[in-house]
Design a protein around this motif. Structure first.
Motif, PDB file in Angstrom:
ATOM      1  N   VAL A  38      69.867  14.373  50.763  1.00 12.66           N
ATOM      2  CA  VAL A  38      70.763  14.831  49.706  1.00 12.66           C
ATOM      3  C   VAL A  38      70.025  14.768  48.368  1.00 12.66           C
ATOM      4  N   PRO A  39      69.948  15.876  47.631  1.00 11.75           N
ATOM      5  CA  PRO A  39      69.261  15.858  46.337  1.00 11.75           C
ATOM      6  C   PRO A  39      69.887  14.825  45.404  1.00 11.75           C
ATOM      7  N   PRO A  40      69.094  14.128  44.626  1.00  9.27           N
ATOM      8  CA  PRO A  40      69.648  13.129  43.696  1.00  9.27           C
ATOM      9  C   PRO A  40      70.529  13.780  42.646  1.00  9.27           C
ATOM     10  N   LYS A  41      71.529  13.028  42.168  1.00  7.88           N
ATOM     11  CA  LYS A  41      72.441  13.559  41.157  1.00  7.88           C
ATOM     12  C   LYS A  41      71.720  13.758  39.823  1.00  7.88           C
ATOM     13  N   GLU A  42      70.815  12.866  39.523  1.00  7.91           N
ATOM     14  CA  GLU A  42      70.091  12.964  38.265  1.00  7.91           C
ATOM     15  C   GLU A  42      68.643  13.379  38.537  1.00  7.91           C
ATOM     16  N   MET A  43      68.267  14.521  38.015  1.00  6.42           N
ATOM     17  CA  MET A  43      66.901  15.026  38.170  1.00  6.42           C
ATOM     18  C   MET A  43      66.383  15.473  36.814  1.00  6.42           C
ATOM     19  N   THR A  44      65.073  15.408  36.649  1.00  2.00           N
ATOM     20  CA  THR A  44      64.463  15.921  35.428  1.00  2.00           C
ATOM     21  C   THR A  44      64.485  17.450  35.460  1.00  2.00           C
ATOM     22  N   GLU A  45      64.236  18.065  34.324  1.00  2.00           N
ATOM     23  CA  GLU A  45      64.187  19.524  34.263  1.00  2.00           C
ATOM     24  C   GLU A  45      63.099  20.063  35.188  1.00  2.00           C
ATOM     25  N   ALA A  46      61.957  19.362  35.245  1.00  2.00           N
ATOM     26  CA  ALA A  46      60.871  19.798  36.123  1.00  2.00           C
ATOM     27  C   ALA A  46      61.299  19.729  37.584  1.00  2.00           C
ATOM     28  N   GLU A  47      61.997  18.677  37.978  1.00  2.00           N
ATOM     29  CA  GLU A  47      62.446  18.543  39.368  1.00  2.00           C
ATOM     30  C   GLU A  47      63.466  19.617  39.725  1.00  2.00           C
ATOM     31  N   ARG A  48      64.333  19.967  38.768  1.00  3.54           N
ATOM     32  CA  ARG A  48      65.309  21.037  39.031  1.00  3.54           C
ATOM     33  C   ARG A  48      64.628  22.389  39.222  1.00  3.54           C
ATOM     34  N   ARG A  49      63.502  22.593  38.556  1.00  4.89           N
ATOM     35  CA  ARG A  49      62.782  23.863  38.733  1.00  4.89           C
ATOM     36  C   ARG A  49      61.993  23.881  40.039  1.00  4.89           C
ATOM     37  N   VAL A  50      61.418  22.732  40.391  1.00  8.89           N
ATOM     38  CA  VAL A  50      60.524  22.673  41.547  1.00  8.89           C
ATOM     39  C   VAL A  50      61.283  22.652  42.873  1.00  8.89           C
ATOM     40  N   LEU A  51      62.374  21.895  42.942  1.00 10.16           N
ATOM     41  CA  LEU A  51      63.069  21.688  44.224  1.00 10.16           C
ATOM     42  C   LEU A  51      63.472  22.991  44.923  1.00 10.16           C
ATOM     43  N   PRO A  52      64.041  23.996  44.241  1.00  2.06           N
ATOM     44  CA  PRO A  52      64.403  25.239  44.939  1.00  2.06           C
ATOM     45  C   PRO A  52      63.198  26.000  45.507  1.00  2.06           C
ATOM     46  N   LEU A  53      62.000  25.713  45.005  1.00  2.00           N
ATOM     47  CA  LEU A  53      60.802  26.423  45.470  1.00  2.00           C
ATOM     48  C   LEU A  53      60.194  25.770  46.707  1.00  2.00           C
ATOM     49  N   ILE A  54      60.654  24.568  47.051  1.00  3.85           N
ATOM     50  CA  ILE A  54      60.135  23.863  48.231  1.00  3.85           C
ATOM     51  C   ILE A  54      60.935  24.335  49.444  1.00  3.85           C
ATOM     52  N   ASP A  55      60.325  25.220  50.247  1.00  3.45           N
ATOM     53  CA  ASP A  55      61.052  25.846  51.362  1.00  3.45           C
ATOM     54  C   ASP A  55      60.295  25.778  52.682  1.00  3.45           C
ATOM     55  N   GLY A  56      59.192  25.019  52.734  1.00  3.67           N
ATOM     56  CA  GLY A  56      58.421  24.949  53.966  1.00  3.67           C
ATOM     57  C   GLY A  56      57.462  26.110  54.143  1.00  3.67           C
ATOM     58  N   LEU A  57      57.415  27.013  53.167  1.00  2.00           N
ATOM     59  CA  LEU A  57      56.548  28.196  53.262  1.00  2.00           C
ATOM     60  C   LEU A  57      55.553  28.265  52.105  1.00  2.00           C
ATOM     61  N   ARG A  58      56.020  27.955  50.909  1.00  2.00           N
ATOM     62  CA  ARG A  58      55.151  28.058  49.734  1.00  2.00           C
ATOM     63  C   ARG A  58      54.176  26.887  49.663  1.00  2.00           C
ATOM     64  N   PRO A  59      52.872  27.141  49.482  1.00  2.00           N
ATOM     65  CA  PRO A  59      51.936  26.046  49.204  1.00  2.00           C
ATOM     66  C   PRO A  59      52.127  25.578  47.762  1.00  2.00           C
ATOM     67  N   ILE A  60      51.545  24.450  47.440  1.00  2.00           N
ATOM     68  CA  ILE A  60      51.697  23.875  46.105  1.00  2.00           C
ATOM     69  C   ILE A  60      51.208  24.839  45.029  1.00  2.00           C
ATOM     70  N   ARG A  61      50.128  25.572  45.315  1.00  2.00           N
ATOM     71  CA  ARG A  61      49.592  26.487  44.297  1.00  2.00           C
ATOM     72  C   ARG A  61      50.614  27.557  43.910  1.00  2.00           C
ATOM     73  N   ASP A  62      51.452  28.004  44.865  1.00  2.00           N
ATOM     74  CA  ASP A  62      52.480  28.995  44.543  1.00  2.00           C
ATOM     75  C   ASP A  62      53.618  28.361  43.746  1.00  2.00           C
ATOM     76  N   ILE A  63      53.943  27.120  44.064  1.00  2.00           N
ATOM     77  CA  ILE A  63      54.972  26.412  43.298  1.00  2.00           C
ATOM     78  C   ILE A  63      54.516  26.236  41.853  1.00  2.00           C
ATOM     79  N   MET A  64      53.234  25.928  41.679  1.00  2.00           N
ATOM     80  CA  MET A  64      52.690  25.773  40.326  1.00  2.00           C
ATOM     81  C   MET A  64      52.777  27.085  39.553  1.00  2.00           C
TER      82      MET A  64
END
Length: 362
Positions: A182-208
């Protein structure tokens, strides 16, 4: 005040501390091979890391695009106006309503911090400080940032980045959401941007590339999400390149799924080739000049090793909340050279309980 020499003799943190303590105005120019960096000071405060004489290398332009504040088409429009009118970048951004004054101010502050972080990773190179207040630039939006605060945050980022890369060792790694997490209730702005991009397909370089964040912010968010158990590592590295058997006929690519698989294999093979053949060139050590370091003027040359260590001790305490247990820690933190530590250690015995320290002659 003039100051020049090599970074392996007088480290960048030491130089920044001296300029800040003496509240100098002017420009510090750093060179390492073909790379050039500048830091402008006004009364010991950092006001810019942009060189107006090298418009094509203005670090603010790619930073605005990388962080999503400008699009590529907008940057091309701005550069066209720049070339035709010779107006300054920040003036164009404000008058063209690309950014508000507040947005631009925050962007400049973030860009200065990111640039300083990168400059502090330089281990070799030359520096030259010219203490002439007339060289300090004036823009449509001006900032004055505390040098010690910038230095502390940059040193923190360097320390933390080394820790993050122990676990996230390659930009080819793929992360995926952890089952039932379960995603944490309190996240930083960076975490809110990064979490939706983590899908098991994108490598870190694409997330960056897609998160509109600087590299450190991406690594910090990914590492924190890993620690919280929200995501997990799916693939540690790209698979090895597959070489077909001699004479083998390439199979026909099936539509849809087969086409995606073929494209994915090609991308991974190209990534591996870049890692094998491109990395040695990118990581080649900078050739150091055999020319001896220029003479430092009396004002700077009079700063002896003991004074430099004292300054480094206070900076370390400000950054870490305590004094180090041994002077060698200052060299490992990049606050002073190992040669300076050795020279002082031969003259003094150092003791510290963390809250205070003492030095007694040997």
């Amino acid at each position: 005040m003039a100051l020049q020499g090599n970074l392996d003799d007088f480290s960048l943190p030491e130089i920044l501390q001296l300029i800040a303590v003496q509240q100098k105005s002017g420009v510090l120019k750093l060179t390492a091979g073909d790379e050039i960096g500048v830091i402008f000071f006004e009364g010991g405060k950092v006001v810019s890391t942009r060189d107006r004489r090298r418009n094509a290398k203005d670090p603010l332009k790619p930073f605005l695009v990388k962080t999503g504040r400008l699009t590529d088409p907008q940057l091309r429009q701005v550069e066209t106006i720049e070339n035709e009118s010779r107006r300054e970048l920040t003036d164009i951004l404000l008058s063209g309503n690309y950014l508000t004054s507040e947005q631009l101010g925050h962007a400049i502050e973030d860009q200065i911090q990111d640039t300083l972080h990168q400059l502090l990773t330089w281990k070799t190179g030359a520096y030259h400080f010219s203490g002439d207040s007339r060289t300090v630039p004036k823009f449509a939006v001006n900032v004055r940032l505390n040098t010690e605060g910038l230095l502390m945050e940059s040193m923190r980022r360097i320390d933390e980045m080394a820790r993050y890369r122990e676990e996230l060792s390659s930009t080819a790694m793929v992360l995926r959401p952890k089952a039932l997490a379960v995603p944490p209730k309190e996240m930083t702005e960076a975490e809110r941007r990064v979490l939706p991009l983590i899908d098991g397909l994108r490598p870190i370089r694409d997330i960056m590339a897609q998160s509109k964040l600087v590299d450190f912010e991406v690594y910090e968010a990914l590492h924190h999400l890993l620690e919280q158990g929200v995501v997990e590592i799916s693939l540690s590295a790209a698979p090895p390149k597959v070489t077909p058997m001699p004479g083998a006929t390439a199979p026909r690519v099936a539509p849809r799924g087969g086409l995606a698989l073929a494209i994915g294999t090609l991308v991974l093979a190209l990534s591996l080739g870049l890692g094998i053949y491109g990395s040695p060139a990118l990581l080649a050590p900078v050739q150091r000049s055999a020319t001896p370091a220029p003479w430092a003027p009396p004002e700077i040359g009079g700063v002896d090793d003991a004074a430099r260590v004292t300054l480094a001790l206070e900076t370390y305490r400000t950054m870490r909340g305590k004094y180090p247990g041994e002077l060698a820690t200052l060299a490992r933190a990049g606050l002073v050279s190992s040669g300076t530590v050795e020279a002082v250690s031969k003259r003094y015995r150092y003791k510290s309980d963390g809250t205070s320290y003492s030095r007694s002659p040997r």
